[in-house]
Design a protein around this motif. Structure first.
Motif, mmCIF file in Angstrom:
data_model
loop_
_atom_site.group_PDB
_atom_site.id
_atom_site.type_symbol
_atom_site.label_atom_id
_atom_site.label_comp_id
_atom_site.label_asym_id
_atom_site.label_seq_id
_atom_site.Cartn_x
_atom_site.Cartn_y
_atom_site.Cartn_z
ATOM 1 N N TRP A 1 0.854 -1.181 0.000
ATOM 2 C CA TRP A 1 0.000 0.000 0.000
ATOM 3 C C TRP A 1 0.892 1.235 0.000
ATOM 4 C CZ3 TRP A 1 -4.561 0.954 3.945
ATOM 5 C CH2 TRP A 1 -5.386 1.968 3.444
ATOM 6 N N VAL A 2 0.782 2.002 -1.082
ATOM 7 C CA VAL A 2 1.539 3.254 -1.159
ATOM 8 C C VAL A 2 0.819 4.281 -0.296
ATOM 9 C CG1 VAL A 2 2.378 5.081 -2.663
ATOM 10 C CG2 VAL A 2 2.375 2.719 -3.463
ATOM 11 N N LEU A 3 1.496 4.756 0.747
ATOM 12 C CA LEU A 3 0.892 5.691 1.677
ATOM 13 C C LEU A 3 1.072 7.142 1.249
ATOM 14 C CD1 LEU A 3 2.017 3.988 5.012
ATOM 15 C CD2 LEU A 3 -0.136 3.693 3.781
ATOM 16 N N PHE A 4 2.216 7.438 0.652
ATOM 17 C CA PHE A 4 2.497 8.822 0.283
ATOM 18 C C PHE A 4 3.478 8.836 -0.884
ATOM 19 C CE2 PHE A 4 5.008 12.752 0.657
ATOM 20 C CZ PHE A 4 3.982 13.684 0.555
ATOM 21 N N GLU A 5 3.182 9.677 -1.876
ATOM 22 C CA GLU A 5 4.077 9.804 -3.023
ATOM 23 C C GLU A 5 4.044 11.227 -3.565
ATOM 24 O OE1 GLU A 5 0.929 9.818 -5.495
ATOM 25 O OE2 GLU A 5 0.834 9.997 -3.342
ATOM 26 N N GLY A 6 3.780 12.201 -2.690
ATOM 27 C CA GLY A 6 3.803 13.591 -3.107
ATOM 28 C C GLY A 6 2.577 14.047 -3.874
ATOM 29 N N TYR B 1 -3.179 11.577 -6.731
ATOM 30 C CA TYR B 1 -4.286 12.538 -6.686
ATOM 31 C C TYR B 1 -4.370 13.319 -7.984
ATOM 32 C CZ TYR B 1 -6.843 16.792 -5.553
ATOM 33 O OH TYR B 1 -7.720 17.846 -5.571
ATOM 34 N N PHE B 2 -3.239 13.818 -8.433
ATOM 35 C CA PHE B 2 -3.243 14.595 -9.671
ATOM 36 C C PHE B 2 -3.538 13.719 -10.882
ATOM 37 C CE2 PHE B 2 -0.433 17.375 -7.016
ATOM 38 C CZ PHE B 2 -1.333 18.421 -6.913
ATOM 39 N N ALA B 3 -3.096 12.454 -10.853
ATOM 40 C CA ALA B 3 -3.425 11.543 -11.950
ATOM 41 C C ALA B 3 -4.932 11.312 -12.014
ATOM 42 C CB ALA B 3 -2.690 10.218 -11.778
ATOM 43 N N ALA B 4 -5.575 11.186 -10.849
ATOM 44 C CA ALA B 4 -7.026 11.003 -10.826
ATOM 45 C C ALA B 4 -7.742 12.261 -11.323
ATOM 46 C CB ALA B 4 -7.487 10.657 -9.415
ATOM 47 N N LYS B 5 -7.260 13.432 -10.926
ATOM 48 C CA LYS B 5 -7.877 14.672 -11.382
ATOM 49 C C LYS B 5 -7.681 14.854 -12.888
ATOM 50 C CE LYS B 5 -9.699 17.133 -9.111
ATOM 51 N NZ LYS B 5 -11.132 17.143 -8.699
ATOM 52 N N SER C 1 9.168 14.434 -4.222
ATOM 53 C CA SER C 1 8.784 13.919 -2.904
ATOM 54 C C SER C 1 9.228 12.467 -2.736
ATOM 55 C CB SER C 1 7.268 14.025 -2.741
ATOM 56 O OG SER C 1 6.823 13.354 -1.580
ATOM 57 N N PRO C 2 9.490 12.046 -1.483
ATOM 58 C CA PRO C 2 9.756 10.623 -1.253
ATOM 59 C C PRO C 2 8.484 9.797 -1.408
ATOM 60 C CG PRO C 2 9.657 11.787 0.831
ATOM 61 C CD PRO C 2 9.585 12.841 -0.241
ATOM 62 N N THR C 3 8.677 8.505 -1.628
ATOM 63 C CA THR C 3 7.567 7.564 -1.718
ATOM 64 C C THR C 3 7.629 6.627 -0.522
ATOM 65 O OG1 THR C 3 7.590 7.637 -4.126
ATOM 66 C CG2 THR C 3 6.486 5.767 -3.103
ATOM 67 N N ILE C 4 6.530 6.560 0.212
ATOM 68 C CA ILE C 4 6.464 5.731 1.419
ATOM 69 C C ILE C 4 5.395 4.676 1.212
ATOM 70 C CG2 ILE C 4 6.076 5.696 3.900
ATOM 71 C CD1 ILE C 4 6.898 8.628 3.981
ATOM 72 N N TRP D 1 13.565 7.840 -1.866
ATOM 73 C CA TRP D 1 13.609 9.270 -2.191
ATOM 74 C C TRP D 1 14.739 9.491 -3.173
ATOM 75 C CZ3 TRP D 1 13.798 13.736 1.996
ATOM 76 C CH2 TRP D 1 13.467 14.945 1.354
ATOM 77 N N GLN D 2 14.348 9.881 -4.362
ATOM 78 C CA GLN D 2 15.356 10.168 -5.381
ATOM 79 C C GLN D 2 15.846 11.605 -5.189
ATOM 80 O OE1 GLN D 2 14.330 10.615 -9.719
ATOM 81 N NE2 GLN D 2 15.545 8.724 -9.868
ATOM 82 N N LEU D 3 17.149 11.731 -4.954
ATOM 83 C CA LEU D 3 17.710 13.045 -4.654
ATOM 84 C C LEU D 3 18.176 13.786 -5.902
ATOM 85 C CD1 LEU D 3 19.746 12.109 -1.449
ATOM 86 C CD2 LEU D 3 17.430 13.055 -1.613
ATOM 87 N N PHE D 4 18.619 13.060 -6.900
ATOM 88 C CA PHE D 4 19.115 13.734 -8.095
ATOM 89 C C PHE D 4 18.979 12.799 -9.297
ATOM 90 C CE2 PHE D 4 22.517 14.963 -11.094
ATOM 91 C CZ PHE D 4 22.157 16.289 -11.316
ATOM 92 N N ASN D 5 18.529 13.335 -10.424
ATOM 93 C CA ASN D 5 18.392 12.516 -11.641
ATOM 94 C C ASN D 5 18.758 13.310 -12.889
ATOM 95 O OD1 ASN D 5 16.228 14.238 -11.787
ATOM 96 N ND2 ASN D 5 14.759 12.676 -12.436
ATOM 97 N N GLY D 6 19.756 14.166 -12.760
ATOM 98 C CA GLY D 6 20.223 14.901 -13.934
ATOM 99 C C GLY D 6 19.277 15.979 -14.403
ATOM 100 N N LEU D 7 18.526 16.613 -13.494
ATOM 101 C CA LEU D 7 17.595 17.712 -13.803
ATOM 102 C C LEU D 7 16.414 17.271 -14.674
ATOM 103 C CD1 LEU D 7 20.070 20.676 -14.466
ATOM 104 C CD2 LEU D 7 18.925 20.051 -12.337
#
Length: 520
Positions: A134-139, A143-147, A311-314, A353-359
């Protein structure tokens, strides 16, 4: 008539969990599946107009909304968009997976030195597990995908409504073209009648030596010309019937020969409300403009969705497992076996939590911002286009009304002039060329008046479509008809299309001849 799709579900609970429910649809009539027109299997659609004697515009539009394949495909596109929205909502739910495994492993140990252990082993094992996540939080990405999916469904509905708006207008155009060509056939018949009567009188005078042969040939030529005009109008009538049949989704490709059409409606609004009323209606109700506004909402949600990537994913997880293992050992002279069962429970939280991915995330946000700006300007451009369409349609209606008023007076004058010149020609005081001109002017005036009436009705359809005033009662499930529009098989007479505020126009002075049937 089409039937609503039926939901077919498995009777067994286990099959229901595995396969779920599938919404079935009613396919198009069997006519459209055939690769041969002459050998096709007829369907209920062929009986659609069985009991229709005179087809009204309201009936034609209602049947088109119910049977036009392009519009019905838009209806199912809305259903597909709704299912995508439900899928987006499903992302908020935990996932539950079951697994099962069974296997056998056989091992041979060779070249073992100073060992009395088994040189062969055989292991038979099973495993079963239940995993929950169960994904509890992903920023806020879900929610935005549903909207986004919700707004996409709304946008697809608006596209269907716009298809309806355009379809109703196009049906009106095709229907009015049929009325025009029927009137052109009547005018040509009246012209033939006049020319033949004149030809008979002139032949008698020629036999008596009162007029030269050239006068006889003159009327013979004009009889042929009038007949050619009738043939052309008949062809144009057939083409218009074909066009209407296609819009109505009638598999025959034409309408039955018993289906008749009324005469041109000579009632119309001589004056319109202010153009501001139509502009306000268009800017508020035009489905294509509202669709672009929904696209702007989608672009805004897509921009916000890109921010959730920072955001991190929990997630919460839990695993329940059970396994068995039976191992047999084979030596030179010994044999042994070992059997075991094990249970396992694993649960906890996991964060990533992905901190950096080349901008990449940064540039995705910038792309979404540019798309949002693009959608804003698309709305602005369509806003201007809608305003222009309404103003053009409004001006077209007003000038069409002025033309009708002018051509009504012109027809009265030309009819009176033709009668006077005809009487003078019979008395021998007018030249034949003058009679030809007077008759030609009368035919032109009748043709122009008929066209001007159709221009008014087309302008009305154009204005109502531009202002989105032509779709009340039609934005429904296309498997249903609006309640205020009777089915062709019903005995109730269709409601009058003319408004009480509409004033009748002056009648044309020429007598009307019966028109040929419009059909196959």
């Amino acid at each position: 008539m089409r039937q609503r799709g039926k939901v077919v579900c498995s009777l067994a609970a286990g099959a229901l969990l595995l396969t779920g429910c599938v919404e079935r649809y009613t396919p198009p009539p069997v006519d459209f599946e055939s690769t041969s027109f002459t050998q096709r299997k007829s369907s209920e659609a062929d009986k659609l107009l069985e009991e229709v004697t005179e087809l009204s515009l309201a009936q034609a539009q209602a049947i088109a909304i119910k049977n036009n394949p392009n519009y019905i495909s838009a209806y199912y596109a809305v259903n597909a968009a709704k299912m995508r929205y439900y899928q987006a909502l499903g992302a908020f739910s935990p996932t539950l997976d079951a697994s099962f495994g069974i296997g056998d492993q056989y091992t041979i140990n060779q070249h073992r030195v100073n060992s009395s252990g088994a040189n062969r082993t055989n292991s038979f094992f099973t495993s079963a597990g239940l995993q929950a996540n169960w994904v509890l939080f992903e920023g806020g990405a879900r929610y935005f995908a549903a909207k986004i999916a919700e707004a996409s469904e709304n946008a697809t509905k608006l596209l269907q409504e716009d298809d309806c708006r355009v379809l109703i207008r196009n049906v009106a155009y095709a229907y009015n073209e049929i009325l025009l060509q029927k009137e052109n056939m009547r005018i040509a018949q009246e012209n033939m009648k006049f020319q033949r009567t004149s030809l008979q009188d002139t032949e008698i005078k020629h036999q008596a030596g009162a007029v030269p042969l050239s006068d006889v040939l003159n009327f013979q030529i004009y009889v042929n010309t009038a007949e050619g005009d009738w043939i052309t109008a008949q062809y144009q009538l057939e083409v218009a019937v074909y066009a209407l049949a296609v819009l109505m989704g009638y598999p025959e490709g034409t309408l039955p020969s018993h289906v008749q059409f009324p005469e041109i409606d000579k009632e119309y609004l001589r004056e319109l409300p202010s153009v501001d009323l139509y502009l306000d209606s268009a800017l508020k109700n035009r489905p294509d403009l509202k669709n672009l506004r929904e696209q702007m909402v989608i672009a805004d949600y897509q921009l916000k969705q890109t921010y959730s990537a920072y955001s991190p994913t929990i997630s919460a997880y839990a695993d329940l497992g059970f396994g068995t293992n039976l191992t047999r050992y084979y030596g030179n002279t010994d044999y042994a076996h070992n059997y075991g069962e094990n249970w396992s429970v694993d649960y906890g939280l996991q964060a990533n939590w992905q901190l950096f991915n080349g901008l990449i995330r940064y540039n995705q946000s910038r792309e979404a911002m540019a798309l949002l700006a693009e959608s804003h300007y698309q709305v602005a451009n369509t806003w201007l286009t809608v305003v222009s369409e309404v103003r053009n349609a409004y001006a077209n209606y007003l000038q069409s009304v002025r033309q009708v008023n002018l051509y009504v007076k012109t027809l009265e004058l030309t009819a009176k002039q033709r009668d006077l010149v005809e009487a003078e020609y019979r008395a021998g005081t007018a030249e034949l060329t003058r009679l030809n001109e007077a008759q030609r002017d009368l035919v032109d005036a009748e043709t122009q008046l008929a066209s001007s009436y159709i221009h008014v009705h087309n302008a009305k359809a154009q204005l109502e479509a531009a202002a989105a005033m032509n779709t009340v009662g039609y934005y429904e499930d296309p498997t249903r008809l609006p309640e205020d529009v009777p089915l062709p098989a019903e005995t109730a007479a269709p409601a009058a299309e003319a408004s009480a505020a509409e004033a009748p126009a002056a009648e044309a002075s020429a007598a009307e001849a019966p028109a040929a049937p419009a059909g196959k």
